[in-house]
Design a protein around this motif. Structure first.
Motif, PDB file in Angstrom:
ATOM      1  N   ASN B  97       0.805  -1.217   0.000  1.00 15.99           N
ATOM      2  CA  ASN B  97       0.000   0.000   0.000  1.00 15.99           C
ATOM      3  C   ASN B  97       0.834   1.262   0.000  1.00 15.99           C
ATOM      4  N   PHE B  98       2.071   1.155   0.466  1.00 15.71           N
ATOM      5  CA  PHE B  98       2.928   2.333   0.470  1.00 15.71           C
ATOM      6  C   PHE B  98       3.008   2.906  -0.936  1.00 15.71           C
ATOM      7  N   VAL B  99       3.164   2.042  -1.927  1.00 18.81           N
ATOM      8  CA  VAL B  99       3.222   2.518  -3.307  1.00 18.81           C
ATOM      9  C   VAL B  99       1.807   2.731  -3.869  1.00 18.81           C
ATOM     10  N   PHE B 100       0.940   1.758  -3.617  1.00 17.58           N
ATOM     11  CA  PHE B 100      -0.380   1.829  -4.254  1.00 17.58           C
ATOM     12  C   PHE B 100      -1.214   3.004  -3.763  1.00 17.58           C
ATOM     13  N   SER B 101      -0.932   3.473  -2.535  1.00 16.22           N
ATOM     14  CA  SER B 101      -1.724   4.585  -2.024  1.00 16.22           C
ATOM     15  C   SER B 101      -1.353   5.883  -2.731  1.00 16.22           C
ATOM     16  N   LEU B 102      -0.297   5.839  -3.547  1.00 11.19           N
ATOM     17  CA  LEU B 102       0.069   7.039  -4.308  1.00 11.19           C
ATOM     18  C   LEU B 102      -0.829   7.205  -5.527  1.00 11.19           C
ATOM     19  N   LYS B 103      -1.520   6.130  -5.888  1.00 10.46           N
ATOM     20  CA  LYS B 103      -2.344   6.174  -7.095  1.00 10.46           C
ATOM     21  C   LYS B 103      -3.426   7.249  -7.016  1.00 10.46           C
ATOM     22  N   GLU B 104      -4.164   7.206  -5.950  1.00  7.14           N
ATOM     23  CA  GLU B 104      -5.323   8.083  -5.863  1.00  7.14           C
ATOM     24  C   GLU B 104      -4.931   9.558  -5.972  1.00  7.14           C
ATOM     25  N   PRO B 105      -3.936   9.998  -5.177  1.00 10.75           N
ATOM     26  CA  PRO B 105      -3.539  11.411  -5.306  1.00 10.75           C
ATOM     27  C   PRO B 105      -3.103  11.765  -6.728  1.00 10.75           C
ATOM     28  N   ILE B 106      -2.403  10.846  -7.391  1.00 11.48           N
ATOM     29  CA  ILE B 106      -1.936  11.152  -8.748  1.00 11.48           C
ATOM     30  C   ILE B 106      -3.118  11.220  -9.705  1.00 11.48           C
ATOM     31  N   PHE B 107      -4.036  10.269  -9.580  1.00 14.57           N
ATOM     32  CA  PHE B 107      -5.219  10.296 -10.451  1.00 14.57           C
ATOM     33  C   PHE B 107      -6.002  11.594 -10.255  1.00 14.57           C
ATOM     34  N   GLU B 108      -6.099  11.992  -8.973  1.00 14.79           N
ATOM     35  CA  GLU B 108      -6.796  13.244  -8.662  1.00 14.79           C
ATOM     36  C   GLU B 108      -6.121  14.415  -9.374  1.00 14.79           C
ATOM     37  N   ALA B 109      -4.796  14.433  -9.266  1.00 20.65           N
ATOM     38  CA  ALA B 109      -4.044  15.533  -9.868  1.00 20.65           C
ATOM     39  C   ALA B 109      -4.230  15.536 -11.381  1.00 20.65           C
ATOM     40  N   LEU B 110      -4.215  14.321 -11.967  1.00 21.85           N
ATOM     41  CA  LEU B 110      -4.394  14.219 -13.414  1.00 21.85           C
ATOM     42  C   LEU B 110      -5.766  14.762 -13.803  1.00 21.85           C
ATOM     43  N   ARG B 111      -6.737  14.454 -12.982  1.00 22.52           N
ATOM     44  CA  ARG B 111      -8.095  14.902 -13.283  1.00 22.52           C
ATOM     45  C   ARG B 111      -8.164  16.436 -13.238  1.00 22.52           C
ATOM     46  N   ARG B 112      -7.493  16.995 -12.217  1.00 23.62           N
ATOM     47  CA  ARG B 112      -7.506  18.447 -12.109  1.00 23.62           C
ATOM     48  C   ARG B 112      -6.852  19.074 -13.337  1.00 23.62           C
ATOM     49  N   LYS B 113      -5.748  18.481 -13.820  1.00 21.79           N
ATOM     50  CA  LYS B 113      -5.009  19.076 -14.917  1.00 21.79           C
ATOM     51  C   LYS B 113      -5.726  18.888 -16.256  1.00 21.79           C
ATOM     52  N   SER B 114      -6.255  17.664 -16.473  1.00 23.61           N
ATOM     53  CA  SER B 114      -6.728  17.358 -17.819  1.00 23.61           C
ATOM     54  C   SER B 114      -8.205  17.018 -17.868  1.00 23.61           C
ATOM     55  N   ALA B 115      -8.974  17.669 -16.989  1.00 28.66           N
ATOM     56  CA  ALA B 115     -10.395  17.329 -16.934  1.00 28.66           C
ATOM     57  C   ALA B 115     -11.060  17.534 -18.290  1.00 28.66           C
ATOM     58  N   ALA B 116     -10.558  18.532 -19.016  1.00 30.16           N
ATOM     59  CA  ALA B 116     -11.212  18.857 -20.278  1.00 30.16           C
ATOM     60  C   ALA B 116     -10.837  17.887 -21.396  1.00 30.16           C
ATOM     61  N   ALA B 118     -10.232  14.311 -22.430  1.00 28.30           N
ATOM     62  CA  ALA B 118     -10.458  12.929 -21.975  1.00 28.30           C
ATOM     63  C   ALA B 118      -9.326  12.006 -22.406  1.00 28.30           C
ATOM     64  N   SER B 119      -8.831  12.183 -23.632  1.00 29.70           N
ATOM     65  CA  SER B 119      -7.819  11.241 -24.104  1.00 29.70           C
ATOM     66  C   SER B 119      -6.494  11.452 -23.357  1.00 29.70           C
ATOM     67  N   ALA B 120      -6.159  12.719 -23.055  1.00 33.19           N
ATOM     68  CA  ALA B 120      -4.950  12.981 -22.278  1.00 33.19           C
ATOM     69  C   ALA B 120      -5.101  12.402 -20.878  1.00 33.19           C
ATOM     70  N   LEU B 121      -6.297  12.530 -20.306  1.00 34.63           N
ATOM     71  CA  LEU B 121      -6.541  12.007 -18.965  1.00 34.63           C
ATOM     72  C   LEU B 121      -6.357  10.490 -18.951  1.00 34.63           C
ATOM     73  N   ALA B 122      -6.972   9.855 -19.962  1.00 37.12           N
ATOM     74  CA  ALA B 122      -6.874   8.392 -20.018  1.00 37.12           C
ATOM     75  C   ALA B 122      -5.421   7.962 -20.169  1.00 37.12           C
ATOM     76  N   ALA B 123      -4.672   8.662 -21.060  1.00 37.05           N
ATOM     77  CA  ALA B 123      -3.271   8.312 -21.279  1.00 37.05           C
ATOM     78  C   ALA B 123      -2.472   8.498 -19.996  1.00 37.05           C
ATOM     79  N   GLY B 124      -2.739   9.597 -19.300  1.00 30.64           N
ATOM     80  CA  GLY B 124      -2.009   9.869 -18.055  1.00 30.64           C
ATOM     81  C   GLY B 124      -2.302   8.815 -17.005  1.00 30.64           C
ATOM     82  N   VAL B 125      -3.585   8.444 -16.884  1.00 30.26           N
ATOM     83  CA  VAL B 125      -3.976   7.446 -15.890  1.00 30.26           C
ATOM     84  C   VAL B 125      -3.304   6.100 -16.210  1.00 30.26           C
ATOM     85  N   TRP B 126      -3.303   5.769 -17.492  1.00 31.26           N
ATOM     86  CA  TRP B 126      -2.677   4.515 -17.919  1.00 31.26           C
ATOM     87  C   TRP B 126      -1.182   4.509 -17.577  1.00 31.26           C
ATOM     88  N   ALA B 127      -0.524   5.675 -17.901  1.00 33.76           N
ATOM     89  CA  ALA B 127       0.908   5.761 -17.628  1.00 33.76           C
ATOM     90  C   ALA B 127       1.176   5.614 -16.134  1.00 33.76           C
TER      91      ALA B 127
END
Lengths: 133, 292
Positions: B97-116, B118-127
């Motif tokens: 969980n030490f590593v996996f708990s970093l997922k949510e904050p990063i996904f949140e940040a990606l959403r804030r940056k690329s909410a508009a 969708a394809s950039a958001l999906a690519a970022g989430v995948w990466a």
């Protein structure tokens, strides 16, 4: 080719192996030792192997066959001073050297050989000592 | 596409560092590792910060392939963290969980940056998913390897602890065996015994198998090997401590030891003394309790 020296002490032949045994050396030793037993009429053979670090199945078998040959010629073989690692190797190779007597060091090995000679009323060496051909 | 994702992720990590770290700290704090008291919050935050920095560095030159060279410092750091957790007794979940708990904050940040977009958001989430999953797996691998190491070491310690060679008298050694004999232990036992024979110049070694739960053909074979090796060194062996059930089992299994065996260690010791030309006598017939 170098050979392993065989020393005669009373009725006992003493061989100390100070070099790494290779197969030809072992064969030569068996040959020399057999000839020597016949020539001197020795009753005991003490093989000291505390310096021997490496054994393989061939050397193990050589020890067994030296002992067997000596027994045929009525001399008893005692192997003295085997290292723990060598003992483990021989056991793992399945060579338990049955028929060979063993001793922890030369002193005890010599005592073993002497004990046999004394037992047979022959404590002062070979019967043929005095009148050699 | 994937480079694109890496870029999106990199931007989010660089521009939103403070927010991501803050959210990560919170989720780490909520995790069970802190509550168990095995690690302090400050230490956890230091580790998190270091890992985050190295992740960003790795990403900026190595893309999303977490096995790339640019991730080496991060991988080493995570391996260290994971190893220390395995030793401290963290659960696998806590460690992963030490590593996996970093997922949510990063996904949140990606959403804030690329909410508009969708394809950039999906690519970022995948990466992000790809990198973090790989790192999570790595943590688990190291964790498991460290646990194995700990277990192996314990096994070795047990083996060493349970094979002492005791000197009973001048030239008489005893080897009380405890636990089942397998090939690995036989090796240790044999080495210890043979070395002791050399050191003590022993003539007789008593192998006491009171503590051996069962003697099957395999154990008997191992015993015989030890006896044979000791004999090659010029020492005689006596096997003692054969319990009634074991004696029966051995006979039923057709196991033959072909060595001198005695029921108890005391009998074996008496025999050993006799063979070395000694005798135990009572000093005075009237005195009881004195044996020597």
């Amino acid at each position: 080719m170098d050979r392993i020296p065989i020393l005669k002490l009373g009725g006992t032949l003493i061989v100390t192996i100070q070099v790494d045994m290779h197969d030809r050396l072992a064969l030569a030793l068996e040959e020399d030792l057999t000839a020597m037993i016949v020539r001197t009429g020795a009753r005991g053979v003490l093989i000291e192997i505390s310096a021997l670090e490496i054994v393989d199945s061939f050397i193990g078998r050589m020890l067994v066959s030296i002992a067997a040959v000596s027994r045929v010629l009525d001399a008893e073989t005692v192997v003295a001073g085997m290292r723990p690692a060598v003992a483990i190797t021989l056991v793992e190779l399945g060579l338990e050297l049955t028929g060979i007597r063993t001793a922890l060091n030369v002193e005890r090995g010599m005592a073993m050989v002497q004990a046999r000679l004394v037992e047979e009323g022959d404590g002062h060496g070979s019967s043929r000592d005095g009148h050699e051909e | 596409m994937s480079m694109d994702g890496a870029d999106v992720l990199k931007r989010a990590l660089t521009e939103d560092e403070a927010a991501i770290l803050e959210a990560w700290y919170i989720s780490l704090r909520e995790g069970t590792s802190l509550q168990s008291g095995r690690i302090r919050e400050a230490e956890l935050q230091t580790q998190a910060k270091a890992v985050f920095g190295q992740l960003r560095d790795g990403l900026s030159s190595g893309g999303v392939d977490a096995d790339a060279d640019s991730y080496t410092p991060l991988r080493e750091n995570l391996a260290d963290i994971s190893r220390s957790r395995a030793i401290q007794g963290f659960t696998p979940t806590d460690t992963a969980n030490f590593v996996f708990s970093l997922k949510e904050p990063i996904f949140e940040a990606l959403r804030r940056k690329s909410a508009a977009d969708a394809s950039a958001l999906a690519a970022g989430v995948w990466a992000a998913g790809k990198v973090l999953d790989r790192l999570g797996l790595l943590t688990m691998e190291v964790y498991l390897a460290s646990r194995e190491e700990v277990i192996g070491r314990q096994g070795q310690e047990i083996a060493e602890l349970s094979t002492p060679v005791v000197r009973l008298w001048d030239g008489v050694l005893a080897l009380p065996l405890i636990g089942t004999l397998d090939s690995a232990r036989t090796g240790v036992v044999m080495e210890n015994l043979l070395q002791a024979i050399v050191d003590e110049e022993a003539e007789i070694a008593i192998i006491d198998i009171t503590g051996v739960p069962t003697v099957d053909t395999l154990v008997a074979q191992h015993l015989l090997k030890t006896v044979a090796a000791a004999r090659l060194m010029g020492a005689d062996c006596i096997v003692s401590g054969i319990r009634p059930q074991i004696a029966q089992t051995m006979v039923h299994l057709g196991v033959e030891l072909n060595v001198v065996s005695k029921a108890t260690l005391a009998d074996a010791f008496a025999l050993a003394l006799r063979r070395t030309g000694r005798k135990v006598v009572r000093q005075q017939a009237t005195v009881t309790g004195e044996h020597r």
